[in-house]
Scaffold this motif. Sequence first.
Motif, PDB file in Angstrom:
ATOM      1  N   PHE A 180       6.459  13.423   6.331  1.00 44.01           N
ATOM      2  CA  PHE A 180       6.266  13.304   7.778  1.00 44.01           C
ATOM      3  C   PHE A 180       5.262  12.207   8.141  1.00 44.01           C
ATOM      4  CE2 PHE A 180       3.892  14.487  11.625  1.00 44.01           C
ATOM      5  CZ  PHE A 180       4.929  14.447  12.556  1.00 44.01           C
ATOM      6  N   LEU A 181       4.115  12.202   7.477  1.00 46.57           N
ATOM      7  CA  LEU A 181       3.082  11.219   7.824  1.00 46.57           C
ATOM      8  C   LEU A 181       3.555   9.790   7.558  1.00 46.57           C
ATOM      9  CD1 LEU A 181      -0.147  13.000   6.514  1.00 46.57           C
ATOM     10  CD2 LEU A 181       0.598  12.716   8.884  1.00 46.57           C
ATOM     11  N   ALA A 182       4.322   9.608   6.488  1.00 44.38           N
ATOM     12  CA  ALA A 182       4.859   8.278   6.207  1.00 44.38           C
ATOM     13  C   ALA A 182       5.876   7.875   7.269  1.00 44.38           C
ATOM     14  CB  ALA A 182       5.515   8.255   4.830  1.00 44.38           C
ATOM     15  N   LEU A 183       6.709   8.833   7.714  1.00 44.88           N
ATOM     16  CA  LEU A 183       7.731   8.544   8.716  1.00 44.88           C
ATOM     17  C   LEU A 183       7.138   8.269  10.094  1.00 44.88           C
ATOM     18  CD1 LEU A 183      10.401  11.222   7.746  1.00 44.88           C
ATOM     19  CD2 LEU A 183      10.503   8.759   7.351  1.00 44.88           C
ATOM     20  N   MET A 184       5.885   8.600  10.278  1.00 48.63           N
ATOM     21  CA  MET A 184       5.232   8.297  11.552  1.00 48.63           C
ATOM     22  C   MET A 184       4.887   6.817  11.686  1.00 48.63           C
ATOM     23  SD  MET A 184       5.102  10.855  13.514  1.00 48.63           S
ATOM     24  CE  MET A 184       3.909  10.237  14.715  1.00 48.63           C
TER      25      MET A 184
ATOM     26  N   LEU B 101      -5.373   6.613   0.203  1.00 45.11           N
ATOM     27  CA  LEU B 101      -6.708   6.879  -0.322  1.00 45.11           C
ATOM     28  C   LEU B 101      -7.170   8.316  -0.068  1.00 45.11           C
ATOM     29  CD1 LEU B 101      -9.113   5.395  -1.710  1.00 45.11           C
ATOM     30  CD2 LEU B 101     -10.051   5.022   0.573  1.00 45.11           C
ATOM     31  N   LEU B 102      -6.963   8.822   1.164  1.00 42.55           N
ATOM     32  CA  LEU B 102      -7.553  10.099   1.558  1.00 42.55           C
ATOM     33  C   LEU B 102      -6.557  11.246   1.608  1.00 42.55           C
ATOM     34  CD1 LEU B 102      -9.878   8.836   4.453  1.00 42.55           C
ATOM     35  CD2 LEU B 102     -10.453   9.190   2.042  1.00 42.55           C
ATOM     36  N   VAL B 103      -5.288  10.955   1.983  1.00 38.54           N
ATOM     37  CA  VAL B 103      -4.322  12.037   2.167  1.00 38.54           C
ATOM     38  C   VAL B 103      -3.554  12.299   0.867  1.00 38.54           C
ATOM     39  CG1 VAL B 103      -2.353  12.865   3.505  1.00 38.54           C
ATOM     40  CG2 VAL B 103      -4.121  11.482   4.616  1.00 38.54           C
ATOM     41  N   TYR B 104      -2.838  11.273   0.364  1.00 37.49           N
ATOM     42  CA  TYR B 104      -2.054  11.455  -0.855  1.00 37.49           C
ATOM     43  C   TYR B 104      -2.890  11.260  -2.111  1.00 37.49           C
ATOM     44  CZ  TYR B 104       1.844  11.014   2.410  1.00 37.49           C
ATOM     45  OH  TYR B 104       2.704  11.178   3.455  1.00 37.49           O
TER      46      TYR B 104
ATOM     47  N   LEU C 296       0.834  -1.207   0.000  1.00 32.38           N
ATOM     48  CA  LEU C 296       0.000   0.000   0.000  1.00 32.38           C
ATOM     49  C   LEU C 296       0.867   1.255   0.000  1.00 32.38           C
ATOM     50  CD1 LEU C 296      -2.805  -1.039   2.514  1.00 32.38           C
ATOM     51  CD2 LEU C 296      -3.135  -0.521   0.094  1.00 32.38           C
ATOM     52  N   MET C 297       1.961   1.216   0.761  1.00 33.99           N
ATOM     53  CA  MET C 297       2.873   2.367   0.798  1.00 33.99           C
ATOM     54  C   MET C 297       3.481   2.619  -0.577  1.00 33.99           C
ATOM     55  SD  MET C 297       3.186   3.901   3.782  1.00 33.99           S
ATOM     56  CE  MET C 297       2.784   3.664   5.509  1.00 33.99           C
ATOM     57  N   ASN C 298       3.882   1.546  -1.252  1.00 29.36           N
ATOM     58  CA  ASN C 298       4.437   1.699  -2.609  1.00 29.36           C
ATOM     59  C   ASN C 298       3.406   2.293  -3.553  1.00 29.36           C
ATOM     60  OD1 ASN C 298       7.155   1.062  -2.822  1.00 29.36           O
ATOM     61  ND2 ASN C 298       6.797  -1.132  -2.834  1.00 29.36           N
ATOM     62  N   ALA C 299       2.186   1.750  -3.504  1.00 25.59           N
ATOM     63  CA  ALA C 299       1.130   2.219  -4.412  1.00 25.59           C
ATOM     64  C   ALA C 299       0.711   3.649  -4.108  1.00 25.59           C
ATOM     65  CB  ALA C 299      -0.080   1.285  -4.308  1.00 25.59           C
ATOM     66  N   ALA C 300       0.857   4.071  -2.845  1.00 22.04           N
ATOM     67  CA  ALA C 300       0.422   5.410  -2.446  1.00 22.04           C
ATOM     68  C   ALA C 300       1.449   6.483  -2.773  1.00 22.04           C
ATOM     69  CB  ALA C 300       0.124   5.434  -0.950  1.00 22.04           C
ATOM     70  N   GLY C 301       2.597   6.088  -3.355  1.00 26.29           N
ATOM     71  CA  GLY C 301       3.609   7.071  -3.720  1.00 26.29           C
ATOM     72  C   GLY C 301       4.487   7.504  -2.565  1.00 26.29           C
ATOM     73  N   ILE C 302       4.523   6.697  -1.487  1.00 28.00           N
ATOM     74  CA  ILE C 302       5.367   7.027  -0.340  1.00 28.00           C
ATOM     75  C   ILE C 302       6.838   7.064  -0.755  1.00 28.00           C
ATOM     76  CG2 ILE C 302       6.088   6.258   1.959  1.00 28.00           C
ATOM     77  CD1 ILE C 302       3.233   7.149   1.897  1.00 28.00           C
ATOM     78  N   THR C 303       7.222   6.150  -1.640  1.00 27.15           N
ATOM     79  CA  THR C 303       8.624   6.046  -2.050  1.00 27.15           C
ATOM     80  C   THR C 303       9.127   7.360  -2.635  1.00 27.15           C
ATOM     81  OG1 THR C 303       8.168   3.732  -2.572  1.00 27.15           O
ATOM     82  CG2 THR C 303      10.256   4.612  -3.314  1.00 27.15           C
ATOM     83  N   ASP C 304       8.315   8.014  -3.463  1.00 34.20           N
ATOM     84  CA  ASP C 304       8.711   9.290  -4.070  1.00 34.20           C
ATOM     85  C   ASP C 304       9.018  10.335  -2.995  1.00 34.20           C
ATOM     86  OD1 ASP C 304       8.254   8.183  -6.568  1.00 34.20           O
ATOM     87  OD2 ASP C 304       6.181   8.865  -6.636  1.00 34.20           O
ATOM     88  N   ARG C 305       8.192  10.389  -1.978  1.00 37.01           N
ATOM     89  CA  ARG C 305       8.372  11.374  -0.910  1.00 37.01           C
ATOM     90  C   ARG C 305       9.626  11.073  -0.084  1.00 37.01           C
ATOM     91  NH1 ARG C 305       3.539  14.261   0.092  1.00 37.01           N
ATOM     92  NH2 ARG C 305       1.911  13.675  -1.382  1.00 37.01           N
TER      93      ARG C 305
END
Length: 434
Positions: A221-225, A257-260, A72-81
């Motif tokens: 920040f939200l991902a690092l939490m 789904l809701l934030v990014y 889910l993190m990968n699909a949500a674009g967390i990696t880019d951030r």
Amino acid sequence: MTPGFVAAILFGGLFVLIVLRVPVAFALALACMPIFMLEPRLTPVLVLQEMFRSYNSFVLLAVPFFLLAANLMNAAGITDRLIRMSRALVGHLPGGLGHVNVVVSMFFAGISGSSTADAAGIGSLLIPQMKKEGFSSSFSVAVTACSSVMGVIIPPSILMVVWGGLMSVSIGGLFLAGVVPGILIGLSQMLAVYIYARRHGMGLHTRATFAELAGAFAGAFLALMTPVIIVGGIVGGFFTPTEASVVAALYAFVLGLLVYRRLGPRHAAFVFYDTGRFAAIALFCVGTASAFGWTLAYFKIPAALIAYVQYLDLGVIGMGFAVAIAFLIVGCFIDAIPAIIILGTVLFPVTQEVGMHPIHFAMIGVISIAFGLVTPPYGLCLLISCSIARIPVKAALRDVGLILLPMLLILGLIIVFPSIALWLPRVLMPQFVN
């Protein structure tokens, strides 16, 4: 049948089946069959019974949920951030993108707990960029593959969840024990990148301004939490490791789904399918490895090994190196989870006999088995990285070896100085780590 005879049939049969390219999960079960047919007190049906018994574990539910959180993190674009923040932190150093690759793997490891998700997600973005910056294809692959192993060392870690559940060791303690070794391994990889960059004349890049660094940190920040919520929740006693994996998956789903807003219905459906497929493979390995381990225990092979170790009179350090060598060799041929179930459960009473701390033993085992993710013929993270760069595995082996050397040095330090792994758990969870 003597323990030595049974061990020879089990491990000999397993080796032959692996050489014949039988999938490891099936090879583990098939290797048990000759013993169950030769021993009149046993029946092959027991293999199925032991497999089903191993699945009756609440802790194992954490495996699919941590995999789901990573996907889910990968699909949500967390990696880019994470890449953007890592670039702002270390991108100005010689060989900038190589350092970014290592640092983003450290951050991603604290979110996902899966090395393969790390290699696939980060490698697809950074390997092409590293090649453009002047890195060779082989070194780009080596950095990506070797840095991805931190996914199972820096908490949360799927391997630590399995280890703690199997051997009744505090999973929170294991998570804390992985922090310092994981950081040291990351620094050793950055040193290898620095030396490579200096040798090839790669200069400094423009340093990010404070505003750019602050913006990148705010975006991630939200991902690092995520690791703060997971590890903090477990250490603080707010939820169990299994509940933590569910929280991580829900948190990743809400972010995507809701934030990014990068996770649509089609993406979500593919993520759930992909997670179910990989979880099924991992958990089937758990079942067959448990049957294999039960056969070893039934014929008292661990007890015979303890007697042999007592004869050798190995101390904690000698036993630590013996454990590391055993896991390093086994990790070259089979997946990490079955290796833990088979070898870990056999060696656990042996290490107890010489006075090794259970968490110290776990960290030696987890770090050593993580090397198997980049060492052929198994080397799953290496295979993923090579497929992204479109080069044969043998082309990357030399550079992989150069990065693994300082990592092996860190492993040796952890064996000789247990406090490297035990310091943080003793400070934050003294009630579980004496």
